[in-house]
Design an enzyme around this catalytic site. Structure first.
Site, PDB file in Angstrom:
ATOM      1  N   GLU A 121      36.320  51.788  -4.684  1.00 40.53           N
ATOM      2  CA  GLU A 121      35.428  52.860  -4.346  1.00 40.53           C
ATOM      3  C   GLU A 121      34.196  52.655  -5.127  1.00 40.53           C
ATOM      4  O   GLU A 121      34.174  52.227  -6.442  1.00 40.53           O
ATOM      5  CB  GLU A 121      36.294  54.223  -4.947  1.00 40.53           C
ATOM      6  CG  GLU A 121      37.306  54.580  -3.894  1.00 40.53           C
ATOM      7  CD  GLU A 121      38.206  55.945  -4.273  1.00 40.53           C
ATOM      8  OE1 GLU A 121      38.599  56.252  -3.207  1.00 40.53           O
ATOM      9  OE2 GLU A 121      37.982  56.123  -5.223  1.00 40.53           O
ATOM     10  N   CYS A 134      27.641  54.522  -9.327  1.00 41.05           N
ATOM     11  CA  CYS A 134      28.973  53.899 -10.250  1.00 41.05           C
ATOM     12  C   CYS A 134      29.487  52.891  -9.440  1.00 41.05           C
ATOM     13  O   CYS A 134      30.158  53.195  -8.245  1.00 41.05           O
ATOM     14  CB  CYS A 134      29.936  55.036 -10.373  1.00 41.05           C
ATOM     15  SG  CYS A 134      31.380  54.551 -11.549  1.00 41.05           S
ATOM     16  N   CYS A 141      42.770  47.664 -12.335  1.00 38.65           N
ATOM     17  CA  CYS A 141      42.094  47.846 -13.671  1.00 38.65           C
ATOM     18  C   CYS A 141      43.059  46.855 -14.560  1.00 38.65           C
ATOM     19  O   CYS A 141      44.133  47.020 -14.470  1.00 38.65           O
ATOM     20  CB  CYS A 141      41.805  49.175 -14.361  1.00 38.65           C
ATOM     21  SG  CYS A 141      41.063  49.127 -15.925  1.00 38.65           S
ATOM     22  N   CYS A 145      44.460  52.556 -20.195  1.00 39.91           N
ATOM     23  CA  CYS A 145      43.931  53.555 -20.991  1.00 39.91           C
ATOM     24  C   CYS A 145      44.827  55.005 -20.813  1.00 39.91           C
ATOM     25  O   CYS A 145      44.951  55.289 -19.582  1.00 39.91           O
ATOM     26  CB  CYS A 145      42.563  53.910 -21.039  1.00 39.91           C
ATOM     27  SG  CYS A 145      41.531  52.540 -21.438  1.00 39.91           S
ATOM     28  N   CYS A 148      43.220  57.936 -18.565  1.00 40.05           N
ATOM     29  CA  CYS A 148      42.830  57.391 -17.222  1.00 40.05           C
ATOM     30  C   CYS A 148      43.552  57.365 -16.146  1.00 40.05           C
ATOM     31  O   CYS A 148      44.387  56.252 -16.203  1.00 40.05           O
ATOM     32  CB  CYS A 148      41.915  56.374 -17.625  1.00 40.05           C
ATOM     33  SG  CYS A 148      40.872  55.593 -16.187  1.00 40.05           S
ATOM     34  N   GLU A 207      37.558  47.173 -15.920  1.00 40.83           N
ATOM     35  CA  GLU A 207      36.599  46.549 -17.118  1.00 40.83           C
ATOM     36  C   GLU A 207      35.722  45.490 -16.861  1.00 40.83           C
ATOM     37  O   GLU A 207      36.212  44.320 -16.685  1.00 40.83           O
ATOM     38  CB  GLU A 207      37.851  46.378 -18.201  1.00 40.83           C
ATOM     39  CG  GLU A 207      37.136  45.496 -19.413  1.00 40.83           C
ATOM     40  CD  GLU A 207      36.350  46.417 -19.958  1.00 40.83           C
ATOM     41  OE1 GLU A 207      35.174  45.841 -20.228  1.00 40.83           O
ATOM     42  OE2 GLU A 207      36.566  47.612 -20.511  1.00 40.83           O
ATOM     43  N   SER A 238      29.508  49.669 -19.154  1.00 37.27           N
ATOM     44  CA  SER A 238      30.597  50.391 -20.022  1.00 37.27           C
ATOM     45  C   SER A 238      31.804  49.544 -20.325  1.00 37.27           C
ATOM     46  O   SER A 238      32.341  48.988 -19.387  1.00 37.27           O
ATOM     47  CB  SER A 238      31.003  51.703 -19.085  1.00 37.27           C
ATOM     48  OG  SER A 238      31.989  52.460 -20.023  1.00 37.27           O
ATOM     49  N   SER A 260      33.393  52.969 -24.385  1.00 39.24           N
ATOM     50  CA  SER A 260      34.392  53.959 -24.354  1.00 39.24           C
ATOM     51  C   SER A 260      35.260  54.322 -25.502  1.00 39.24           C
ATOM     52  O   SER A 260      36.088  53.332 -25.848  1.00 39.24           O
ATOM     53  CB  SER A 260      35.317  53.808 -23.114  1.00 39.24           C
ATOM     54  OG  SER A 260      34.887  53.888 -21.876  1.00 39.24           O
ATOM     55  N   LEU A 261      34.794  55.206 -26.538  1.00 45.99           N
ATOM     56  CA  LEU A 261      35.340  55.099 -27.862  1.00 45.99           C
ATOM     57  C   LEU A 261      36.333  56.270 -27.885  1.00 45.99           C
ATOM     58  O   LEU A 261      37.502  55.657 -28.296  1.00 45.99           O
ATOM     59  CB  LEU A 261      34.156  55.773 -28.835  1.00 45.99           C
ATOM     60  CG  LEU A 261      34.433  55.698 -30.279  1.00 45.99           C
ATOM     61  CD1 LEU A 261      34.840  54.400 -30.788  1.00 45.99           C
ATOM     62  CD2 LEU A 261      33.378  56.431 -31.037  1.00 45.99           C
ATOM     63  N   CYS A 380      35.357  61.098 -13.499  1.00 40.98           N
ATOM     64  CA  CYS A 380      35.530  59.915 -14.143  1.00 40.98           C
ATOM     65  C   CYS A 380      37.119  59.751 -14.479  1.00 40.98           C
ATOM     66  O   CYS A 380      37.885  60.764 -14.893  1.00 40.98           O
ATOM     67  CB  CYS A 380      35.000  60.426 -15.639  1.00 40.98           C
ATOM     68  SG  CYS A 380      35.271  59.124 -16.818  1.00 40.98           S
TER      69      CYS A 380
END
Length: 405
Positions: A121, A134, A141, A145, A148, A207, A238, A260-261, A380
């Protein structure tokens, strides 16, 4: 959690089809492809420029459209190559104008346990001063995380440079963002004569720094001034913190960096972003400080999802300011998007405002990201997970809508 469990193993390996697409090839690769089908080396540079213009300025989808290319060469090109990009399987338009496309990858010749056509997507977010696309870098992935939803998917495989660039071309097709294009009637039309797609963010599925070469090659094509021509200052990559490739990204790609902290202490970040167990905060920040070209005009964006009772206290805000001292930075505060099964809640709005105010008063820009496309699961951390659960009938209806618009 053992280190080997922090990163998923791809289920498939991509195998190029018999007739590969020219989309996404670098100028050098395109030249080699032409020479390989008999174009004299002395002519190849001119032919590369012609093809580049047709593919990336005019959005050509068929070699026959290339009217200044000889018929003989067009025939040879069609025999050996395609101009394939992903196919729109479904298109959804949010009440806020956000558009989400489910895209089936072309000629997927992958081999492996899950070998079959795959889908990713990408999301278009229109605003009054820009249009941001985006883009995804993987099917699934690599990472896990905790907050997410996309991270709950398996990693099927990396995308190729052509599949990444292809997402941009499809979006331009759907938005009529070509010189001869027709904008959608319900779209946000630029009032200054500008383009629909002015910004690219590598923040979709996957990622990016675990698919480094393909992402690098794709973004260099997107940034090429004689083609799509999106400035590197308007392209943001990112990462969740793949430390070894951060400085490399600055050297070899030169786009803006987002990190992404999400936490300022290793124990909390170990839970939220398990990759932190491999590359802890101190190592991550050292890589950020060494990012090539970093200055006040090219700040790093630190993404910080606001989780109630987890990372949203004023003590966390103070620690964040201390952590970023000396780093040209902007902090994006992201209200959490709850999804079924998650144990996290979004921080209360007044707490988000207090957190933002503290960071702002310390000298850092700290905008709260406005949630976009929630009604179509385009926000997100939500990509593809919800679409995968649509029934066959629902998917057919969405595809029919996409084809008739």
């Amino acid at each position: 959690m053992p280190l080997e469990a922090l990163e998923k193993t791809a289920l498939e390996t991509y195998v190029a089809p018999a007739r590969p697409s020219l989309v996404g090839m670098s100028r050098t690769a395109l030249r080699d492809a032409l020479v390989g089908i008999g174009v004299p080396a002395g002519q190849a540079k001119m032919r590369v420029q012609q093809l580049w213009q047709w593919i990336y300025v005019h959005g050509a989808r068929d070699f026959d459209a290339m009217t200044n290319v000889s018929k003989d060469l067009r025939t040879r090109l069609a025999t050996h190559f395609t101009l394939a990009r992903p196919e729109v399987v479904a298109e959804q338009v949010s009440t806020d104008g956000t558009r989400k496309w489910l895209l089936r990858l072309p000629g997927d010749g992958a081999t492996g346990a899950e070998s079959r056509p795959h889908e990713v997507e990408c999301v278009y977010i229109p605003e009054t001063d820009r249009g941001t696309l985006c883009v995804s870098s993987q099917v699934g992935c690599t990472l896990t995380c905790a907050f997410c939803h996309t991270g709950t998917q398996r990693l099927v495989r990396n995308l190729t440079a052509g599949e990444i660039v292809g997402q941009v071309l499809v979006a331009k097709d759907r938005l009529g963002d070509w010189p001869e294009g027709t904008p959608p009637a319900d779209g946000l039309v630029p009032t200054d004569g500008g383009r629909f797609i002015s910004n690219i963010v590598m923040m979709g599925m996957g990622e990016p720094l675990y698919n480094f070469e393909a992402v690098r090659d794709a973004l260099l094509v997107v940034a090429d001034g004689e083609g799509i021509g999106i400035s590197k200052r308007r392209i943001t990559l990112s990462t969740s913190g793949v430390v070894p490739n951060i400085v490399r990204a600055g050297d070899e790609i030169g786009v803006m960096l987002a990190v992404s902290l999400h936490a300022v202490r290793d124990d909390i970040r170990d839970e939220l972003v398990p990759l932190n167990r491999k590359y802890p905060i101190a190592e991550l920040m050292e890589a950020c400080r060494n990012y090539p070209g970093l200055n006040n005009a090219r700040r790093i964006t630190f993404e910080y999802v606001m989780l109630k009772g987890v990372n949203d206290s004023l003590a966390d805000a103070r620690a964040l300011v201390k952590l970023l001292k000396g780093v040209p930075a902007k902090i994006n505060l992201i209200p959490f998007n709850p999804w079924p099964g998650t144990k996290y809640e979004c921080s209360d709005w007044d707490q988000i405002e207090k957190f933002s105010e503290f960071v702002f008063d310390a000298g850092y820009s700290s905008p709260v990201r406005t949630p976009r496309g929630r009604d179509i699961f385009a926000a997100c951390g939500q990509l593809k997970s919800a679409t995968e659960k649509l029934s066959a009938r629902e998917r057919m209806a969405l595809r029919a809508m996409a084809m008739t618009e």
